[in-house]
Design a protein around this motif. Sequence first.
Motif, PDB file in Angstrom:
ATOM      1  N   ASN A 194       0.831  -1.210   0.000  1.00  0.00           N
ATOM      2  CA  ASN A 194       0.000   0.000   0.000  1.00  0.00           C
ATOM      3  C   ASN A 194       0.861   1.253   0.000  1.00  0.00           C
ATOM      4  O   ASN A 194       0.550   2.244  -0.686  1.00  0.00           O
ATOM      5  CB  ASN A 194      -0.926  -0.009   1.211  1.00  0.00           C
ATOM      6  CG  ASN A 194      -2.049  -1.032   1.080  1.00  0.00           C
ATOM      7  OD1 ASN A 194      -2.444  -1.372  -0.035  1.00  0.00           O
ATOM      8  ND2 ASN A 194      -2.558  -1.516   2.196  1.00  0.00           N
ATOM      9  N   GLU A 195       1.955   1.230   0.786  1.00  0.00           N
ATOM     10  CA  GLU A 195       2.858   2.384   0.795  1.00  0.00           C
ATOM     11  C   GLU A 195       3.494   2.589  -0.575  1.00  0.00           C
ATOM     12  O   GLU A 195       3.618   3.726  -1.058  1.00  0.00           O
ATOM     13  CB  GLU A 195       3.940   2.169   1.850  1.00  0.00           C
ATOM     14  CG  GLU A 195       3.397   2.186   3.282  1.00  0.00           C
ATOM     15  CD  GLU A 195       4.485   1.895   4.306  1.00  0.00           C
ATOM     16  OE1 GLU A 195       5.637   1.650   3.882  1.00  0.00           O
ATOM     17  OE2 GLU A 195       4.184   1.921   5.510  1.00  0.00           O
ATOM     18  N   ILE A 196       3.901   1.465  -1.211  1.00  0.00           N
ATOM     19  CA  ILE A 196       4.489   1.578  -2.547  1.00  0.00           C
ATOM     20  C   ILE A 196       3.476   2.152  -3.538  1.00  0.00           C
ATOM     21  O   ILE A 196       3.797   3.010  -4.380  1.00  0.00           O
ATOM     22  CB  ILE A 196       5.001   0.205  -3.016  1.00  0.00           C
ATOM     23  CG1 ILE A 196       6.168  -0.247  -2.125  1.00  0.00           C
ATOM     24  CG2 ILE A 196       5.434   0.252  -4.472  1.00  0.00           C
ATOM     25  CD1 ILE A 196       6.633  -1.657  -2.410  1.00  0.00           C
ATOM     26  N   ILE A 197       2.245   1.679  -3.439  1.00  0.00           N
ATOM     27  CA  ILE A 197       1.201   2.178  -4.337  1.00  0.00           C
ATOM     28  C   ILE A 197       0.959   3.661  -4.115  1.00  0.00           C
ATOM     29  O   ILE A 197       0.771   4.439  -5.067  1.00  0.00           O
ATOM     30  CB  ILE A 197      -0.089   1.363  -4.133  1.00  0.00           C
ATOM     31  CG1 ILE A 197       0.109  -0.068  -4.647  1.00  0.00           C
ATOM     32  CG2 ILE A 197      -1.260   2.010  -4.850  1.00  0.00           C
ATOM     33  CD1 ILE A 197      -1.032  -1.001  -4.333  1.00  0.00           C
ATOM     34  N   ASP A 198       0.956   4.098  -2.842  1.00  0.00           N
ATOM     35  CA  ASP A 198       0.781   5.525  -2.550  1.00  0.00           C
ATOM     36  C   ASP A 198       1.918   6.344  -3.136  1.00  0.00           C
ATOM     37  O   ASP A 198       1.699   7.428  -3.715  1.00  0.00           O
ATOM     38  CB  ASP A 198       0.698   5.735  -1.039  1.00  0.00           C
ATOM     39  CG  ASP A 198      -0.569   5.130  -0.443  1.00  0.00           C
ATOM     40  OD1 ASP A 198      -1.543   4.953  -1.206  1.00  0.00           O
ATOM     41  OD2 ASP A 198      -0.583   4.833   0.782  1.00  0.00           O
ATOM     42  N   ASP A 199       3.173   5.837  -2.997  1.00  0.00           N
ATOM     43  CA  ASP A 199       4.324   6.558  -3.572  1.00  0.00           C
ATOM     44  C   ASP A 199       4.207   6.645  -5.091  1.00  0.00           C
ATOM     45  O   ASP A 199       4.497   7.694  -5.694  1.00  0.00           O
ATOM     46  CB  ASP A 199       5.622   5.854  -3.184  1.00  0.00           C
ATOM     47  CG  ASP A 199       5.890   5.948  -1.687  1.00  0.00           C
ATOM     48  OD1 ASP A 199       5.322   6.853  -1.043  1.00  0.00           O
ATOM     49  OD2 ASP A 199       6.653   5.102  -1.164  1.00  0.00           O
ATOM     50  N   LEU A 200       3.792   5.541  -5.716  1.00  0.00           N
ATOM     51  CA  LEU A 200       3.621   5.561  -7.163  1.00  0.00           C
ATOM     52  C   LEU A 200       2.539   6.552  -7.580  1.00  0.00           C
ATOM     53  O   LEU A 200       2.677   7.255  -8.604  1.00  0.00           O
ATOM     54  CB  LEU A 200       3.258   4.154  -7.654  1.00  0.00           C
ATOM     55  CG  LEU A 200       4.381   3.115  -7.633  1.00  0.00           C
ATOM     56  CD1 LEU A 200       3.836   1.748  -8.001  1.00  0.00           C
ATOM     57  CD2 LEU A 200       5.500   3.505  -8.592  1.00  0.00           C
ATOM     58  N   ALA A 201       1.479   6.610  -6.818  1.00  0.00           N
ATOM     59  CA  ALA A 201       0.407   7.550  -7.149  1.00  0.00           C
ATOM     60  C   ALA A 201       0.899   8.994  -7.060  1.00  0.00           C
ATOM     61  O   ALA A 201       0.609   9.826  -7.941  1.00  0.00           O
ATOM     62  CB  ALA A 201      -0.778   7.328  -6.209  1.00  0.00           C
ATOM     63  N   GLU A 202       1.673   9.300  -5.979  1.00  0.00           N
ATOM     64  CA  GLU A 202       2.214  10.654  -5.854  1.00  0.00           C
ATOM     65  C   GLU A 202       3.176  10.973  -6.996  1.00  0.00           C
ATOM     66  O   GLU A 202       3.161  12.078  -7.566  1.00  0.00           O
ATOM     67  CB  GLU A 202       2.918  10.802  -4.505  1.00  0.00           C
ATOM     68  CG  GLU A 202       1.961  10.737  -3.310  1.00  0.00           C
ATOM     69  CD  GLU A 202       2.706  10.814  -1.994  1.00  0.00           C
ATOM     70  OE1 GLU A 202       3.956  10.916  -2.031  1.00  0.00           O
ATOM     71  OE2 GLU A 202       2.052  10.781  -0.929  1.00  0.00           O
ATOM     72  N   HIS A 203       4.031   9.997  -7.336  1.00  0.00           N
ATOM     73  CA  HIS A 203       4.984  10.204  -8.427  1.00  0.00           C
ATOM     74  C   HIS A 203       4.265  10.419  -9.753  1.00  0.00           C
ATOM     75  O   HIS A 203       4.658  11.283 -10.557  1.00  0.00           O
ATOM     76  CB  HIS A 203       5.919   9.000  -8.522  1.00  0.00           C
ATOM     77  CG  HIS A 203       6.963   9.129  -9.569  1.00  0.00           C
ATOM     78  ND1 HIS A 203       8.032  10.019  -9.465  1.00  0.00           N
ATOM     79  CD2 HIS A 203       7.129   8.488 -10.766  1.00  0.00           C
ATOM     80  CE1 HIS A 203       8.794   9.923 -10.543  1.00  0.00           C
ATOM     81  NE2 HIS A 203       8.256   8.989 -11.346  1.00  0.00           N
TER      82      HIS A 203
END
Length: 247
Positions: A194-203
């Motif tokens: 979930n954290e990785i997905i959030d980072d990808l979304a921000e990027h």
Amino acid sequence: MALVYVDTDPWLSEHEACEKLFREIMAQLTLRGTEQKTSQAYARLSSAIRLRMKQYSSEVQQLKDKLSEASASRSITFQEAERRSRQVELLQSREVQLQQLFNDRNTVYDANRSKLIQTRSTVFADAGTTGWGLDDDDDDAGSYQTQHMSIAELRQQQQRMVQDQDQGLEALSKVISRQKEIAETIGNEVDTQNEIIDDLAEHMDRTDSRIRNETRQVTVIDRKDKTCWYWVVIILLFISILIVSFV
């Protein structure tokens, strides 16, 4: 067993076949009563009796239906219809009798088993408080020793059962612990993903914003570039006009 038409009146032949089937079932019930309830022979006889009882019930119902049809069509006299009706009622009462005999065997067995267990419990309780009533006679001593050994064996068996249960519970506890660890690992992995997905979304949001800005800049530059060429053409035309005028 199918109903056989061997008489001038099929109903009478079918009635006789039903009575024969009743006698066969009774014989099987008697034979089953001599077998132990836990034996394979008892199970086979029970299955066979159950099938024959269903067949008997079906054939009695057929006789009843055919009697109703004969009475409605008046193919038999009123007195004969009454006589056959009483015969059908007798067959139905025998069906109830068969069912009771079939069920009573199980009921008697369960009652005897409960009585035996209760008797053994009472004997063991008396043995613990009275010591089985020892005498000086050798036969009584031998009987006490045999009974005492039975109690010891029973206690050992109970201890083994308790140990087996403890081992089973321990194994179950280990399995549950492993399942809990696996669940916690899966939960941690899900949190990480979930954290990785959030980072990808921000990027992706930042990248999209940059793309929009670059697109706007390219559009402005393109417009400016087109305007510049227009001015160059105008200046060249103006210079050409001046040269032509002086010449």
